[in-house]
Design a protein around this motif. Structure first.
Motif, short mmCIF file in Angstrom:
data_model
loop_
_atom_site.label_atom_id
_atom_site.label_comp_id
_atom_site.label_asym_id
_atom_site.label_seq_id
_atom_site.Cartn_x
_atom_site.Cartn_y
_atom_site.Cartn_z
N THR A 212 0.95 -1.04 0.01
CA THR A 212 0.00 -0.04 0.02
C THR A 212 0.85 1.10 -0.17
OG1 THR A 212 -1.63 -1.32 1.16
CG2 THR A 212 -1.98 1.02 1.08
N ILE A 213 1.78 1.38 0.97
CA ILE A 213 2.73 2.37 1.04
C ILE A 213 3.56 2.72 -0.16
CG2 ILE A 213 4.59 3.56 2.20
CD1 ILE A 213 3.68 2.19 4.72
N VAL A 214 3.84 1.55 -0.86
CA VAL A 214 4.89 1.91 -2.18
C VAL A 214 3.98 2.21 -3.40
CG1 VAL A 214 5.99 0.48 -3.89
CG2 VAL A 214 6.80 0.13 -1.56
N LEU A 215 2.87 1.52 -3.22
CA LEU A 215 1.82 2.04 -4.49
C LEU A 215 1.41 3.41 -4.37
CD1 LEU A 215 -0.57 -0.78 -4.96
CD2 LEU A 215 1.12 0.01 -6.44
N PHE A 216 1.03 3.87 -2.98
CA PHE A 216 0.74 5.29 -2.77
C PHE A 216 1.91 6.21 -3.00
CE2 PHE A 216 -0.53 8.90 0.04
CZ PHE A 216 -2.02 9.00 -0.23
N ILE A 217 3.15 6.07 -2.75
CA ILE A 217 3.93 6.80 -2.92
C ILE A 217 4.44 7.01 -4.63
CG2 ILE A 217 6.68 7.30 -2.60
CD1 ILE A 217 6.10 6.12 0.48
N ILE A 218 4.61 5.68 -5.21
CA ILE A 218 4.82 5.77 -6.46
C ILE A 218 3.74 6.51 -7.12
CG2 ILE A 218 5.09 4.44 -8.42
CD1 ILE A 218 6.57 2.46 -6.85
N ALA A 219 2.72 6.22 -6.96
CA ALA A 219 1.55 7.00 -7.54
C ALA A 219 1.57 8.54 -7.39
CB ALA A 219 0.18 6.58 -7.06
N LYS A 220 2.08 8.98 -6.17
CA LYS A 220 2.19 10.28 -5.89
C LYS A 220 3.34 11.10 -6.78
CE LYS A 220 -0.78 12.27 -3.08
NZ LYS A 220 -1.84 11.57 -3.90
N ILE A 221 4.43 10.21 -6.83
CA ILE A 221 5.73 10.56 -7.59
C ILE A 221 5.42 10.78 -8.88
CG2 ILE A 221 8.08 10.08 -8.05
CD1 ILE A 221 8.36 9.13 -5.21
N ARG A 222 5.01 9.58 -9.55
CA ARG A 222 4.88 9.60 -10.99
C ARG A 222 3.74 10.40 -11.66
NH1 ARG A 222 4.73 3.87 -13.39
NH2 ARG A 222 4.34 5.02 -15.09
N GLY A 223 2.87 10.88 -10.53
CA GLY A 223 1.74 11.51 -11.02
C GLY A 223 0.67 10.86 -11.70
N VAL A 224 0.30 9.65 -11.15
CA VAL A 224 -0.74 8.97 -12.21
C VAL A 224 -1.83 9.48 -12.16
CG1 VAL A 224 -1.63 6.59 -12.63
CG2 VAL A 224 0.88 6.86 -11.96
N LYS A 225 -2.44 9.88 -13.30
CA LYS A 225 -3.88 10.44 -13.40
C LYS A 225 -4.74 9.56 -12.97
CE LYS A 225 -3.22 14.82 -15.21
NZ LYS A 225 -1.68 14.77 -14.58
N PRO A 226 -5.67 9.81 -11.93
CA PRO A 226 -6.95 8.96 -11.87
C PRO A 226 -7.66 9.01 -13.00
CG PRO A 226 -6.67 10.72 -10.37
CD PRO A 226 -5.83 11.25 -11.18
N ASN A 227 -8.16 7.65 -13.62
CA ASN A 227 -9.17 7.65 -14.62
C ASN A 227 -10.11 6.96 -14.37
OD1 ASN A 227 -7.64 5.37 -14.38
ND2 ASN A 227 -7.20 5.47 -16.78
#
Lengths: 90, 372
Positions: free
Chosen positions: B352-367
């Motif tokens: 969870t923590i890794v996914l959350f941080i990577i999603a924040k860093i890479r700026g994955v757009k919610p779609n």
């Protein structure tokens, strides 16, 4: 066909092997069956488990007529007021 | 206008909120007061329980936040957007294995405990098998039905737990509470670790948020759902401690069942309340096991898209039975539980923590793709 025979056989089995908690498995199985049932696209266990607490007063103990002013919500009526209420208002 | 549809593969946010506590409350609750009392001094276990609970609630908020930003997409599909596809395959596969082991552990402990308390002549294999067959019957139905089953059973489980707590208030001895704040830092750390094991299984939020019809306020509801087991566990622990004192609690095998054994109804109309408590607790274990198996099926189905649900059930249930019966004695069961708790909790937290941080860093757009 008949849930009575099934329950009775399991109860006999449980009694024979001197176990007590076999009946809970039957209860759970009955619940699973009940929850999987559907009639006209509406779940059989409707006012309880897609929870609609507004419908409960017409379910276990019937509330006085003057309190039953809404149509059952699980039918998704266009007009949520019941006829009972409209008669009283006019 | 039409606020709800009785579609089979959609659930409401409220149903997810109930699913989290029904998943978390399982066999862990039976031995929980002992596990924590062993690690901490006098009555300090509740601090560890509360800290671990707050931590779990935070993690669950993160999970629901990630999953809700990709509505109607499975864990595998949004994980392969955030991290690459091979990593997502590995993550999903490990989750499936861990959830199967969780189901196996639950079944085994239930079989062992019922042999100890209810029937001492039936072999564990028979108890476990009959329970597993009912679980398979539940999983073979539709997924929405499983959630409805949770909602049906949940009030009963909470009711019996509160009943046990209430009727033990008569025996409470407040001197057992003192002295407070005696545990050192190391003890607290070990206590937190043990209580995090009791909360294992909340990883379902990652998988089931895909089925929520409007996942906007899922994070709030999931957090609220996680609050229920935290409060319940703290209450059970404190009552156990106040009734039995610290020394006795740390030596009982299943303090919660012994708590139920202590109940005396006025007039003696009903004896052996612990049998009824345990039978109702079977339902809690049942919901946990059914959902664990269902999550494993869901995870594997998102990798192997060509397999049908029934095929997966027939493949996984013998595996589950085999894992459940592989520990030989009660020491090995405890070892298995500790190992499983270690892996499941740390893996869920890390993912969870890794996914959350990577999603924040890479700026994955919610779609909002409609590819479940």
């Amino acid at each position: 066909m008949d849930i009575r025979f099934f329950t009775a056989i399991v109860a006999l089995f449980c009694c024979f092997f001197r176990t007590f908690s076999g009946m809970i498995l039957v209860f759970i199985m009955m619940s699973i069956h009940m929850v999987n049932l559907k009639s006209l696209g509406i779940p059989y266990s409707t006012p309880f488990t897609p929870t609609m607490s507004g419908d409960w007063k017409d379910l276990i103990i019937r509330a006085p007529m003057s309190m039953l002013t809404k149509r059952p919500k699980f039918l998704d009526p266009e007009d949520s007021k019941s006829v009972n209420k409209e008669v009283k208002d006019s | 206008m039409n606020s709800f549809e009785y579609g089979d593969e959609k659930i409401s946010g409220k149903e997810l909120m109930i699913a989290v506590p029904s998943m978390v409350i399982s066999v862990g609750a039976l031995s929980l007061p002992r596990d924590i009392a062993v690690e901490t001094k006098s009555s300090d276990g509740w601090i560890a329980l509360v800290i671990a609970g707050v931590f779990c609630i935070l993690i669950i908020w993160m999970m629901a936040k990630i999953a809700a930003s990709f509505p109607h997409q499975s864990f595998f599909s949004y994980a392969s957007i955030i991290v690459s596809k091979p990593v997502a395959v590995v993550l999903t596969f490990i989750f499936a294995i861990l959830f199967i082991s969780l189901g196996a552990f639950n079944i085994r402990v239930l079989g062992d405990t019922s042999q100890q308390y209810l029937f001492n002549q039936t072999p564990v294999e028979v108890v476990t098998l009959s329970f597993l067959l009912v679980v398979v019957y539940a999983v073979a139905g539709s997924r929405a039905a499983l959630f409805r089953l949770n909602m049906l059973f949940f009030p009963i489980i909470i009711g019996i737990s509160l009943f046990v707590i209430l009727f033990n208030l008569k025996w409470v001895d407040w001197t057992n509470l003192f002295p407070v704040f005696q545990t050192d830092f190391q003890g607290h750390l070990r206590g937190i670790k043990k209580s995090a094991f009791a909360y294992m299984g909340f990883g379902i939020v990652l998988f089931y948020t895909a089925y929520v019809d409007r996942p906007k306020n899922t994070p709030k509801l999931a957090m609220l759902g996680m609050l229920i087991p935290v409060v319940l566990y703290v209450l059970v622990y404190l009552i156990c401690l106040l009734v039995f004192s610290h020394a006795a609690t740390s030596h009982l095998l299943f303090p919660t069942i012994d708590l139920a054994k202590r109940i005396e109804l006025p007039g003696g109309i009903l004896e052996r309340v612990e049998a009824i408590f345990f039978i109702i607790f079977t339902m809690a274990v049942f919901t946990t096991t059914a959902m664990a198996l269902d999550v494993a099926i869901l995870a594997l189905q998102s990798i192997f898209k060509r397999l049908k649900k029934m095929q997966l059930i027939f493949m996984l249930s013998p595996l589950l039975y085999f894992i459940a019966l592989s520990p030989q004695n009660i020491g090995q069961i405890h070892m298995f539980g500790d190992l499983l708790g270690n892996y499941l909790v740390s893996f869920t937290f890390l993912t969870t923590i890794v996914l959350f941080i990577i999603a924040k860093i890479r700026g994955v757009k919610p779609n909002d793709q409609k590819t479940t």
